[in-house]
Design an enzyme around this catalytic site. Structure first.
Site, short mmCIF file in Angstrom:
data_model
loop_
_atom_site.label_atom_id
_atom_site.label_comp_id
_atom_site.label_asym_id
_atom_site.label_seq_id
_atom_site.Cartn_x
_atom_site.Cartn_y
_atom_site.Cartn_z
N CYS A 162 0.86 -1.19 0.00
CA CYS A 162 0.00 0.00 0.00
C CYS A 162 0.89 1.24 0.00
CB CYS A 162 -0.91 -0.02 1.23
SG CYS A 162 -2.13 1.30 1.26
N CYS A 356 -8.17 5.45 -7.28
CA CYS A 356 -7.38 5.97 -6.17
C CYS A 356 -7.35 7.49 -6.21
CB CYS A 356 -5.95 5.42 -6.24
SG CYS A 356 -4.87 6.06 -4.94
#
Length: 425
Positions: A162, A356
């Site tokens: 991440c 995102c």
């Protein structure tokens, strides 16, 4: 009557509970849904970088779960789970009691494996934004830092899956330091195991390399890629830089008075210890229907799900699970459980696409990768001040959705339209 148990009350578990209860009501009967968490509150993880600089506090991005879940007829337990007895369709709870289930949805999120790098983590010499309590602690340390500023190191260590929050936090720190007029006293370095800036565990998304490199450069943030963090000390960080074959080509030490490093993820204890459910790192193995191949009545969603890396890299770089992807996994699980209750075969798959929003405080970058793992049918990357506005709006939308259980698809459509995308299939 079927009983669906859900472990976890985060971005995967809460939507799963609301959607599952709504679909079970349509079937009629006395079907039940129970959510089990090791804490009594939900918190919106994507807002943690803001908490860590004081732009939000814990109360603004969290709320107690039970009043909202109970209002929908969903049971909630905050005692946690100590053991998954998958062969018996039973959970051993943290309070010593047992809970039987017909279907189990694992949505725990990960364990933060700080121990994999000596000296890393809130109990060591780096801060974290992976949990709201860590972000609160980071903010307290940041306020002290601003009284006597010095070098900052931000980034991720080898094995992380991440990367977006690391980029966000580096740029948000830059924005806040400039607002306080002390940026000139703070040398900043971004370190990452990615083979290049903007890889993101996705093999890059359109020109994410150019966009993110440009952001770091214009903010005077130096960066080191293919960077292996070997140890963190109180005021220094040891690292090795490798070439494309993984061979060490340089080593060094970075000074820091404040550091935040994203840690690798692993499966949480009771999940990782359930034989037949997980891979060697403790992540739930699933088929295309989000269903565990060994235990057909167990499903996984979110970060706890096992997904292979998109490509080989000199240092281990994992694949992220973004919010859009998690919601699509969750919806697929709900539909497939309903199919099973009807005596039908599972048929719905998660879209596994990434949307995102990386906020940088005074701007940001938005990325779309569909599917998330290349080759792709759609890639899209754009930057601008509108990304910050969009993320603030999404925070409000998602917090309202988690309190009410009501989706507002028009907001999603408006967001996609702003990005020039009519739909995602």
């Amino acid at each position: 009557m079927a009983h669906v148990a859900i472990i976890g009350a985060g971005i995967g578990g809460m939507p799963a509970a609301y959607e599952m209860k709504a679909e079970l009501k349509k079937l009629g009967g006395e079907h039940e849904v129970t959510v089990i968490s090791n804490v009594d509150y939900f918190h919106f993880t994507p807002s943690n970088p803001w908490v860590a600089v004081g732009w939000r506090d814990k109360e603004q991005i969290s709320f107690e779960c039970s009043p909202y879940l109970n209002k929908k007829g969903i049971h909630f337990l905050s005692c946690g789970v100590d053991e998954i007895l998958a062969d018996e369709n039973r959970l051993r709870l943290g309070n010593g009691q047992h809970l039987d289930y017909d279907y189990l949805i694992v949505a725990t999120g990960p364990r933060l494996a700080f121990e994999l790098v000596p000296g890393m983590g809130p109990e060591g010499h780096t801060h974290s934004i992976c949990h709201v309590d860590h972000a609160v602690k980071a903010h307290e340390a940041f306020e002290e830092f601003c009284e006597n500023p010095g070098p900052i190191v931000v980034g991720a260590v080898q094995g992380v899956s991440c990367y977006g929050p690391a980029y966000e936090y580096a740029c948000i720190l830059d924005t806040e330091l400039r607002r306080r007029k002390i940026r000139d006293k703070v040398p900043m370095t971004f370190i990452t195991p990615e083979p290049y800036i903007g890889h993101l565990g996705l093999g890059g998304v359109e020109d994410s390399k150019g966009l993110l490199e440009s952001e770091l450069r214009k903010r005077d943030i130096k960066f080191i890629t293919n960077c292996k963090t070997t140890e963190v000390h109180e005021h220094t960080l040891d690292y090795e830089e490798v070439d494309r074959h993984g061979e060490v080509i340089a080593s060094g030490s970075l000074d820091h008075k404040f550091a935040m490093l994203m840690p690798p993820f692993r499966g949480v204890g009771p999940v990782a210890e359930c034989e037949g459910l997980v891979n060697p790192m403790g992540f739930v193995t699933i088929n295309e229907f989000q269903q565990n191949p060994t235990f057909k009545n167990v499903f996984g969603t979110g970060v706890i799900v096992a997904i292979p890396p998109v490509e080989a890299t000199p240092l281990p770089v994992g694949t992220p699970k973004t919010g859009f992807m998690i919601e699509s996994m969750t919806t697929a699980i709900v539909h497939n459980i309903v199919h099973d209750l009807k005596g039908e075969q599972p048929e719905q798959c998660g879209t596994w696409g990434a949307i995102c929003l990386a906020d940088f405080g005074n701007g940001g970058v938005a990325l779309v990768a569909y599917p998330q793992i290349p080759p792709r049918n759609m890639v899209w990357a754009k930057g601008g001040s509108w990304v910050h506005v969009a993320k603030v709006g999404f925070e409000k939308y998602f917090m309202r959705k988690m309190r009410t259980g009501v989706s507002e698809p028009f907001m999603e459509k408006a967001f996609l339209k702003r990005m020039g995308i009519e739909r995602l299939k």
